[in-house]
Design a protein around this motif. Structure first.
Motif, PDB file in Angstrom:
ATOM      1  N   PRO A 160       0.741  -1.144   0.085  1.00  0.00           N
ATOM      2  CA  PRO A 160       0.208  -0.005   0.041  1.00  0.00           C
ATOM      3  C   PRO A 160       0.852   1.392   0.033  1.00  0.00           C
ATOM      4  O   PRO A 160       0.430   2.369  -0.342  1.00  0.00           O
ATOM      5  N   ASP A 161       2.008   1.294   0.590  1.00  0.00           N
ATOM      6  CA  ASP A 161       2.880   2.242   0.690  1.00  0.00           C
ATOM      7  C   ASP A 161       3.879   2.632  -0.519  1.00  0.00           C
ATOM      8  O   ASP A 161       4.609   3.480  -0.631  1.00  0.00           O
ATOM      9  N   SER A 162       3.839   1.712  -1.563  1.00  0.00           N
ATOM     10  CA  SER A 162       4.687   2.069  -2.509  1.00  0.00           C
ATOM     11  C   SER A 162       4.238   2.975  -3.508  1.00  0.00           C
ATOM     12  O   SER A 162       2.678   3.230  -3.481  1.00  0.00           O
ATOM     13  N   PHE A 163       4.927   3.383  -4.748  1.00  0.00           N
ATOM     14  CA  PHE A 163       4.273   4.334  -5.495  1.00  0.00           C
ATOM     15  C   PHE A 163       3.127   3.832  -6.080  1.00  0.00           C
ATOM     16  O   PHE A 163       2.323   4.598  -6.377  1.00  0.00           O
ATOM     17  N   GLU A 164       3.373   2.659  -6.643  1.00  0.00           N
ATOM     18  CA  GLU A 164       2.066   1.966  -7.565  1.00  0.00           C
ATOM     19  C   GLU A 164       0.963   1.777  -6.395  1.00  0.00           C
ATOM     20  O   GLU A 164      -0.218   1.965  -6.916  1.00  0.00           O
ATOM     21  N   GLY A 165       1.211   1.521  -5.131  1.00  0.00           N
ATOM     22  CA  GLY A 165      -0.109   1.170  -4.157  1.00  0.00           C
ATOM     23  C   GLY A 165      -0.584   2.318  -3.889  1.00  0.00           C
ATOM     24  O   GLY A 165      -1.803   2.650  -3.991  1.00  0.00           O
ATOM     25  N   LYS A 166       0.086   3.656  -3.917  1.00  0.00           N
ATOM     26  CA  LYS A 166      -0.626   4.932  -3.838  1.00  0.00           C
ATOM     27  C   LYS A 166      -1.252   5.462  -4.829  1.00  0.00           C
ATOM     28  O   LYS A 166      -2.336   6.103  -4.585  1.00  0.00           O
TER      29      LYS A 166
END
Length: 340
Positions: free
Chosen positions: A288-294
């Protein structure tokens, strides 16, 4: 303790011409000056006559007096230029390519802040504005100060536990991507002092290597199966390939998330907005906290709006642009070469 330039770096130290007058044109000379002044070097990997981000960064940030003064406090800047139009002799080209390979440069512009031996302490990939450059320079200066202090400490008499602790701190200070190449002696000594890898450093490096391998395998598989072309011509077949890839054993969450992002992009292109919720939620759940997740989280929040905007469009059809806007040019991905 006498300062030595690493053999790997020493092999690269042919002068590289082409920098502006404010920058060093000789890496060997810059490193020698850095050693004498107890500073580091900042290597700028750039494409001065073709890379738009490089040209903007040089003009808007690196050429500003306040930025140059900030850099000069702790580093001597060196430009390593990879032009497409400007002529360079074969020796210069060979030297540049060796630098590019040794520092693992995959994109331009890249700034590598290093000590006087050429060992990286901080790396920045991509365009940075003046404030960002100065912030990264400050981070790099702190990392250099810590690295120099730990290097000096390790040159003295220490107990095994003290050496282990200093080595762990050193390897946690520098970029992980540089450890196996530029800090190999420290890594090998730590392996002897910490055979069970209580520090977790070797586990992190092994995971990084596995991640790189899996990313390369993903790109190669999708290239061989021409997934990008299928996405336009046979989207269901492309989605089937993606779903099948997600079932592979041992895939790291970053790789699964990358596949799901490609599914999201395909569904968006085909305006199949009612199918977006599942891959978006799965991608968010992974990291959730990765660039893609955000990014997926933002898309999920806007999903009702996206459905309203695209729900009635045909596959491949784009919603109307606001007045005065220009649609971006679509990137064409060539098909994979035929197997011999």
């Amino acid at each position: 303790m006498k300062t030595l330039i690493l053999p790997l770096v020493a092999a690269l130290l042919a002068g590289v011409a082409g920098a502006s007058e404010a920058w060093s044109t000789n890496p060997a000379e810059a490193m020698q000056q850095a050693a004498a002044r107890k500073k580091g070097v900042m290597l700028e990997f750039t494409g001065s006559d073709w890379c738009g981000a490089c040209i903007m960064q040089k003009k808007q940030a690196l050429s500003l007096p306040k930025v140059q003064e900030d850099i000069a406090r702790s580093f001597i800047p060196v430009e390593l230029d990879y032009p497409r139009k400007k002529q360079q002799d074969e020796q210069t080209k060979a030297s540049l390519e060796t630098y590019k390979k040794s520092y693992g440069i995959t994109g331009f512009p890249t700034l590598v802040f290093a000590d006087a031996q050429g060992r990286p302490v901080h790396t920045v990939v991509g365009y940075s504005n003046p404030d960002q450059v100065m912030q990264d320079t400050e981070k790099a200066a702190e990392a250099l100060k810590t690295q120099q202090a730990l290097t000096a400490k390790l040159a003295g008499q220490l107990t095994e536990q003290e050496r282990r602790d200093a080595l762990v701190q050193l390897l946690n200070t520098v970029p992980q991507s540089s450890i196996c190449t530029f800090y190999k002696p420290a890594l090998e000594e730590l392996a002897k002092l910490d055979p069970q890898d209580a520090s977790g450093i070797r586990a992190k490096l092994n995971r990084k290597e596995l991640l790189n391998t899996q990313r390369e395998e993903l790109a190669d598989t999708f290239r061989q199966k021409n997934v990008h072309i299928l996405a336009e011509q046979k989207p269901d077949e492309a989605l089937s390939i993606m779903d099948g890839y997600l079932k592979k054993d041992g895939l790291l969450p970053e790789v699964k998330q990358a596949v799901l992002m490609q599914e999201v992009n395909l569904l968006m292109q085909q305006n199949r907005v009612n199918e977006l919720e599942r891959p978006l939620k799965e991608a968010i759940a992974l990291l959730p906290d990765s660039f893609e997740g955000k990014m997926c989280s933002r898309l999920l929040e806007k999903l009702p709006e996206i459905k309203k905007e695209r729900g009635q469009l045909k596959p491949g059809e784009e919603p109307p642009l606001p007045p005065g806007a220009i649609r971006a040019t679509k990137m064409i991905v060539p098909p994979a070469p035929a197997k011999k």
